[in-house]
Every structure is written in C-alpha cells, then in structure tokens.
Design a protein around this motif. Sequence first.
Motif, PDB file in Angstrom:
ATOM      1  N   GLN A   1      -8.548   1.324  11.535  1.00 16.96           N
ATOM      2  CA  GLN A   1      -8.672  -0.067  11.965  1.00 16.96           C
ATOM      3  C   GLN A   1      -8.754  -0.155  13.488  1.00 16.96           C
ATOM      4  O   GLN A   1      -9.535  -0.936  14.022  1.00 16.96           O
ATOM      5  CB  GLN A   1      -7.514  -0.904  11.428  1.00 16.96           C
ATOM      6  N   GLY A   2      -7.967   0.651  14.168  1.00 12.55           N
ATOM      7  CA  GLY A   2      -7.985   0.641  15.623  1.00 12.55           C
ATOM      8  C   GLY A   2      -9.303   1.104  16.212  1.00 12.55           C
ATOM      9  O   GLY A   2      -9.736   0.627  17.260  1.00 12.55           O
ATOM     10  N   SER A   3      -9.947   2.035  15.530  1.00 14.27           N
ATOM     11  CA  SER A   3     -11.235   2.535  16.033  1.00 14.27           C
ATOM     12  C   SER A   3     -12.414   1.706  15.534  1.00 14.27           C
ATOM     13  O   SER A   3     -13.553   1.956  15.919  1.00 14.27           O
ATOM     14  CB  SER A   3     -11.423   3.997  15.622  1.00 14.27           C
ATOM     15  N   GLY A   4     -12.121   0.752  14.664  1.00 12.03           N
ATOM     16  CA  GLY A   4     -13.173  -0.108  14.150  1.00 12.03           C
ATOM     17  C   GLY A   4     -13.976   0.483  13.015  1.00 12.03           C
ATOM     18  O   GLY A   4     -15.038  -0.029  12.672  1.00 12.03           O
ATOM     19  N   THR A   5     -13.500   1.575  12.411  1.00  4.82           N
ATOM     20  CA  THR A   5     -14.247   2.211  11.332  1.00  4.82           C
ATOM     21  C   THR A   5     -13.754   1.811   9.941  1.00  4.82           C
ATOM     22  O   THR A   5     -14.392   2.170   8.954  1.00  4.82           O
ATOM     23  CB  THR A   5     -14.188   3.750  11.442  1.00  4.82           C
ATOM     24  N   ALA A   6     -12.647   1.096   9.861  1.00  3.64           N
ATOM     25  CA  ALA A   6     -12.114   0.706   8.554  1.00  3.64           C
ATOM     26  C   ALA A   6     -12.925  -0.451   7.985  1.00  3.64           C
ATOM     27  O   ALA A   6     -13.202  -1.421   8.684  1.00  3.64           O
ATOM     28  CB  ALA A   6     -10.648   0.301   8.674  1.00  3.64           C
ATOM     29  N   PRO A   7     -13.332  -0.345   6.723  1.00  2.00           N
ATOM     30  CA  PRO A   7     -14.016  -1.481   6.119  1.00  2.00           C
ATOM     31  C   PRO A   7     -13.052  -2.653   5.970  1.00  2.00           C
ATOM     32  O   PRO A   7     -11.839  -2.451   5.954  1.00  2.00           O
ATOM     33  CB  PRO A   7     -14.470  -0.944   4.757  1.00  2.00           C
ATOM     34  N   PRO A   8     -13.574  -3.863   5.863  1.00  3.14           N
ATOM     35  CA  PRO A   8     -12.696  -5.033   5.757  1.00  3.14           C
ATOM     36  C   PRO A   8     -11.716  -4.962   4.580  1.00  3.14           C
ATOM     37  O   PRO A   8     -10.617  -5.480   4.663  1.00  3.14           O
ATOM     38  CB  PRO A   8     -13.675  -6.204   5.567  1.00  3.14           C
ATOM     39  N   ASP A   9     -12.121  -4.290   3.512  1.00  3.59           N
ATOM     40  CA  ASP A   9     -11.269  -4.194   2.329  1.00  3.59           C
ATOM     41  C   ASP A   9     -10.551  -2.842   2.243  1.00  3.59           C
ATOM     42  O   ASP A   9     -10.200  -2.380   1.158  1.00  3.59           O
ATOM     43  CB  ASP A   9     -12.102  -4.428   1.073  1.00  3.59           C
ATOM     44  N   ALA A  10     -10.303  -2.230   3.380  1.00  6.09           N
ATOM     45  CA  ALA A  10      -9.723  -0.881   3.406  1.00  6.09           C
ATOM     46  C   ALA A  10      -8.405  -0.794   2.655  1.00  6.09           C
ATOM     47  O   ALA A  10      -8.186   0.149   1.887  1.00  6.09           O
ATOM     48  CB  ALA A  10      -9.533  -0.411   4.850  1.00  6.09           C
TER      49      ALA A  10
ATOM     50  N   ARG B   1       5.325  10.801  -2.086  1.00  6.48           N
ATOM     51  CA  ARG B   1       6.011  10.051  -1.026  1.00  6.48           C
ATOM     52  C   ARG B   1       5.516  10.375   0.389  1.00  6.48           C
ATOM     53  O   ARG B   1       5.283   9.468   1.173  1.00  6.48           O
ATOM     54  CB  ARG B   1       7.521  10.270  -1.108  1.00  6.48           C
ATOM     55  N   PRO B   2       5.344  11.654   0.741  1.00  2.51           N
ATOM     56  CA  PRO B   2       4.888  11.943   2.104  1.00  2.51           C
ATOM     57  C   PRO B   2       3.505  11.379   2.421  1.00  2.51           C
ATOM     58  O   PRO B   2       3.156  11.203   3.589  1.00  2.51           O
ATOM     59  CB  PRO B   2       4.874  13.475   2.168  1.00  2.51           C
ATOM     60  N   ALA B   3       2.713  11.076   1.410  1.00  2.00           N
ATOM     61  CA  ALA B   3       1.388  10.516   1.650  1.00  2.00           C
ATOM     62  C   ALA B   3       1.448   9.060   2.106  1.00  2.00           C
ATOM     63  O   ALA B   3       0.498   8.565   2.709  1.00  2.00           O
ATOM     64  CB  ALA B   3       0.529  10.625   0.391  1.00  2.00           C
TER      65      ALA B   3
ATOM     66  N   ALA C   1      -0.644   5.085   5.872  1.00  3.84           N
ATOM     67  CA  ALA C   1      -0.511   3.931   6.766  1.00  3.84           C
ATOM     68  C   ALA C   1      -1.005   4.284   8.163  1.00  3.84           C
ATOM     69  O   ALA C   1      -1.697   3.487   8.809  1.00  3.84           O
ATOM     70  CB  ALA C   1       0.936   3.465   6.811  1.00  3.84           C
ATOM     71  N   TYR C   2      -0.688   5.461   8.623  1.00  7.58           N
ATOM     72  CA  TYR C   2      -1.135   5.913   9.935  1.00  7.58           C
ATOM     73  C   TYR C   2      -2.663   6.043   9.981  1.00  7.58           C
ATOM     74  O   TYR C   2      -3.312   5.563  10.921  1.00  7.58           O
ATOM     75  CB  TYR C   2      -0.469   7.249  10.273  1.00  7.58           C
ATOM     76  N   LEU C   3      -3.240   6.664   8.958  1.00 10.45           N
ATOM     77  CA  LEU C   3      -4.687   6.830   8.909  1.00 10.45           C
ATOM     78  C   LEU C   3      -5.404   5.481   8.832  1.00 10.45           C
ATOM     79  O   LEU C   3      -6.441   5.284   9.476  1.00 10.45           O
ATOM     80  CB  LEU C   3      -5.081   7.718   7.726  1.00 10.45           C
TER      81      LEU C   3
ATOM     82  N   LEU D   1       0.828  -1.202   0.000  1.00 10.45           N
ATOM     83  CA  LEU D   1       0.000   0.000   0.000  1.00 10.45           C
ATOM     84  C   LEU D   1       0.864   1.255   0.000  1.00 10.45           C
ATOM     85  O   LEU D   1       0.656   2.156  -0.814  1.00 10.45           O
ATOM     86  CB  LEU D   1      -0.934   0.021   1.218  1.00 10.45           C
ATOM     87  N   THR D   2       1.833   1.321   0.891  1.00 11.91           N
ATOM     88  CA  THR D   2       2.658   2.528   0.976  1.00 11.91           C
ATOM     89  C   THR D   2       3.497   2.719  -0.285  1.00 11.91           C
ATOM     90  O   THR D   2       3.731   3.854  -0.695  1.00 11.91           O
ATOM     91  CB  THR D   2       3.551   2.527   2.233  1.00 11.91           C
ATOM     92  N   ARG D   3       3.916   1.633  -0.917  1.00 11.45           N
ATOM     93  CA  ARG D   3       4.635   1.747  -2.193  1.00 11.45           C
ATOM     94  C   ARG D   3       3.735   2.372  -3.245  1.00 11.45           C
ATOM     95  O   ARG D   3       4.141   3.312  -3.953  1.00 11.45           O
ATOM     96  CB  ARG D   3       5.103   0.362  -2.655  1.00 11.45           C
ATOM     97  N   ASP D   4       2.496   1.866  -3.343  1.00 13.76           N
ATOM     98  CA  ASP D   4       1.574   2.389  -4.347  1.00 13.76           C
ATOM     99  C   ASP D   4       1.229   3.851  -4.092  1.00 13.76           C
ATOM    100  O   ASP D   4       1.127   4.643  -5.028  1.00 13.76           O
ATOM    101  CB  ASP D   4       0.301   1.545  -4.389  1.00 13.76           C
ATOM    102  N   VAL D   5       1.064   4.221  -2.831  1.00 15.91           N
ATOM    103  CA  VAL D   5       0.775   5.618  -2.496  1.00 15.91           C
ATOM    104  C   VAL D   5       1.982   6.497  -2.799  1.00 15.91           C
ATOM    105  O   VAL D   5       1.845   7.572  -3.394  1.00 15.91           O
ATOM    106  CB  VAL D   5       0.337   5.759  -1.021  1.00 15.91           C
ATOM    107  N   ALA D   6       3.163   6.050  -2.429  1.00 19.62           N
ATOM    108  CA  ALA D   6       4.378   6.841  -2.669  1.00 19.62           C
ATOM    109  C   ALA D   6       4.597   7.090  -4.154  1.00 19.62           C
ATOM    110  O   ALA D   6       4.979   8.198  -4.557  1.00 19.62           O
ATOM    111  CB  ALA D   6       5.592   6.140  -2.068  1.00 19.62           C
TER     112      ALA D   6
END
Length: 85
Positions: A54-63, A40-42, A47-49, A30-35
Amino acid sequence: MNVLAEWTALVCKELGIDQDKVDRDAVLDLTRDVAHGVTRPAAPLTAYLLGLAQGSGTAPPDATDRLTTLARNWAEATAETLGDH
C-alpha cells in the motif's frame, strides 16, 4: 480509550500516518484469518507486506479482501498445489 486505540494513535503519530486512513478492524480481521487459516507467524508478516504494497502504491484497492480470501482458502489451495506434483 482502550489500549489498542491508544497504541494505534501513538504509532500513527510516530510514523506520521493519518489515523483516519487506518482501517484497524480490517487489518485485525485479516491477521486473524491468516493466523487461523495459514499459520500464526504469517499474520504479522502479511500485515507488513500489505503495508509495504500500500505504501508503494502497488496494492490493488481490494488487497485486504483478496488476502483474506487466500487465507480462508489456504488448505484447499495447498491441497490442489500438492496434488499437481
């Protein structure tokens, strides 16, 4: 064990994360594709977002897949958005 594996294990231990739940390759892809597709800074920000969602439970399964698709289609999406104005 290579440096990346050692670092991942250490960070998971420090943060209390079950290392078996970490899909390291998916995050790296994912980070390679975004960079390369966005900027690059994205990459670390994305990854953090993703981790926050995911930590808050709001990410869809296919995020990860959805974000990868967004990154791969960024140039086209931007052109379409700019063309709307």
